[in-house]
Design an enzyme around this catalytic site. Structure first.
Site, PDB file in Angstrom:
ATOM      1  N   LYS A  43      19.176 -26.094  16.462  1.00  0.00           N
ATOM      2  CA  LYS A  43      19.834 -26.368  17.743  1.00  0.00           C
ATOM      3  C   LYS A  43      18.917 -27.092  18.728  1.00  0.00           C
ATOM      4  O   LYS A  43      19.344 -28.022  19.422  1.00  0.00           O
ATOM      5  CB  LYS A  43      20.333 -25.060  18.364  1.00  0.00           C
ATOM      6  CG  LYS A  43      21.484 -24.436  17.589  1.00  0.00           C
ATOM      7  CD  LYS A  43      21.838 -23.068  18.135  1.00  0.00           C
ATOM      8  CE  LYS A  43      22.799 -22.325  17.225  1.00  0.00           C
ATOM      9  NZ  LYS A  43      24.051 -23.030  16.981  1.00  0.00           N
ATOM     10  N   GLN A 228      39.531 -28.167  23.966  1.00  0.00           N
ATOM     11  CA  GLN A 228      39.992 -27.984  25.356  1.00  0.00           C
ATOM     12  C   GLN A 228      38.925 -28.359  26.387  1.00  0.00           C
ATOM     13  O   GLN A 228      39.114 -28.111  27.585  1.00  0.00           O
ATOM     14  CB  GLN A 228      40.422 -26.540  25.576  1.00  0.00           C
ATOM     15  CG  GLN A 228      41.645 -26.153  24.765  1.00  0.00           C
ATOM     16  CD  GLN A 228      42.237 -24.884  25.329  1.00  0.00           C
ATOM     17  OE1 GLN A 228      43.008 -24.905  26.285  1.00  0.00           O
ATOM     18  NE2 GLN A 228      41.860 -23.767  24.744  1.00  0.00           N
ATOM     19  N   ASP A 258      25.781 -28.880  20.529  1.00  0.00           N
ATOM     20  CA  ASP A 258      24.441 -29.447  20.736  1.00  0.00           C
ATOM     21  C   ASP A 258      24.530 -30.855  21.327  1.00  0.00           C
ATOM     22  O   ASP A 258      23.713 -31.234  22.176  1.00  0.00           O
ATOM     23  CB  ASP A 258      23.663 -29.479  19.417  1.00  0.00           C
ATOM     24  CG  ASP A 258      23.364 -28.079  18.905  1.00  0.00           C
ATOM     25  OD1 ASP A 258      23.327 -27.136  19.716  1.00  0.00           O
ATOM     26  OD2 ASP A 258      23.168 -27.930  17.676  1.00  0.00           O
TER      27      ASP A 258
END
Ligand code: ADP
Length: 311
Positions: A43, A228, A258
């Site tokens: 990440k 969304q 990320d």
């Protein structure tokens, strides 16, 4: 040299070893797969790569093994224009690796060995101190020792460097000091659920969870919501704001969060007067590009591939 770095990421590097096979093997079984590839992940590194591709001058603070994967990862950072002055190699552990098996229906089995990532600690942070305190934005996650992440966030805050904290992967008993050390606390729905115990299935839920996280001491909160978009909560006196995104044809959402955070770090460092809501709107659009191509870092857009109105 480190004085002009705008975004510093203190976090993880992982090499993804991906085998595609008709099905997942049972215990003790050997099966033949039909494709193998190696990818760059983790990440921290992913977020740094996205910020760099947007045009930020970045430095990565991380630890890899003194092995072929570590060497390749350092080259990957250099290929993306990221400073490797604070990427250290150790003899004491292997470069972090994720062994991933994916079957033909897309299910997977994954073993992550964090390895060298867990050896990143206080000494390495001290060696990177000049870069951290002179940055505009520091970004941390939880794929390294949490104490190291918390210390890096504190070092940044003490020096008026803005912090983005991404509590991923989420840990249920996370130290409450992380909230107070985050100028922007950015999590996805499942991380928000795990941290608060509240279920997050709608924009309204995300708004509630965002307010709860603000109460715990975060400067601002962004809860990402996949297709969304996201919800931005800036203070208890301001209503949470839903920032929708555009509908796109999805190829692979791996690494979308990320890409969003890397883009956000770029905007916070380079457009400090732009509102957080507008930065989140633009970060949505960057991440929306990333989900239209297969892969993690391979799907992250470069500045030249993005519309000029995002800059
Ligand atoms: P994570 O990758 O951590 O699970 P999300 O799924 O919430 O995080 O995605 C992060 C961001 O990526 C979202 O806020 C959105 O901007 C973008 N994104 C993710 N999935 C889609 C999608 N299907 N369509 C458009 N944008 C997406």
């Amino acid at each position: 040299m480190s004085e002009d770095v705008s975004v510093v990421v203190v976090g993880s590097c992982m090499t993804d070893l991906v085998s595609q096979a008709p099905r997942l093997p049972k215990a003790g079984e050997t099966i033949h797969g039909h494709r193998f590839f190696i990818g760059f992940g983790g990440k921290g590194a992913n977020q740094c790569i996205q910020a760099a591709r947007m045009g930020a001058k970045t430095a990565m603070v991380c630890k890899v093994g003194r092995d072929v994967f570590g060497n390749d990862y350092i080259q990957n950072f250099k290929n993306n224009g990221i400073s490797t002055a604070y990427v250290e190699q150790t003899e004491n552990a292997a470069t972090g690796a994720a062994s991933i098996i994916v079957n033909d229906t897309g299910e997977n089995a994954i073993v992550i060995v964090a390895g060298a990532n867990m050896l990143l600690g206080q000494e390495e942070l001290q060696r990177a101190l000049t870069a951290i305190v002179n940055a505009k934005v520091l970004v941390c996650q939880l794929e390294i020792n949490p104490d190291t992440s918390l210390q890096a966030l504190r070092m940044a805050r003490e020096n008026h460097v803005k912090t983005i904290f991404n509590p991923a992967p989420a840990i249920a008993d996370m130290c409450s000091d992380f909230y107070k050390a985050s100028d922007v606390f950015c999590c996805n729905e499942s991380e928000a659920e795990l941290l608060t115990g509240l279920s997050v299935t709608s924009v309204e839920d995300a708004s509630q969870v965002g307010l709860e996280l603000l109460n715990r001491g975060c400067g601002s909160v962004i809860v990402t919501l996949g297709p969304q978009g996201c919800v931005v909560c800036q203070s208890r006196n301001m209503a949470p704001k839903h920032i929708p995104t555009t509908a796109v044809t999805v190829a692979d959402t791996t690494g979308a969060g990320d890409s969003f955070i890397g883009a956000l770090a770029f905007y916070m460092a380079h457009y400090p007067t732009v509102s957080l809501e507008e930065m989140a709107r633009r970060a949505n659009l960057v991440a929306a590009v990333s989900v239209q191509t297969v892969g993690t870092q391979t799907s992250f857009p470069f500045r030249k591939d993005l519309p000029t109105e995002l800059f």
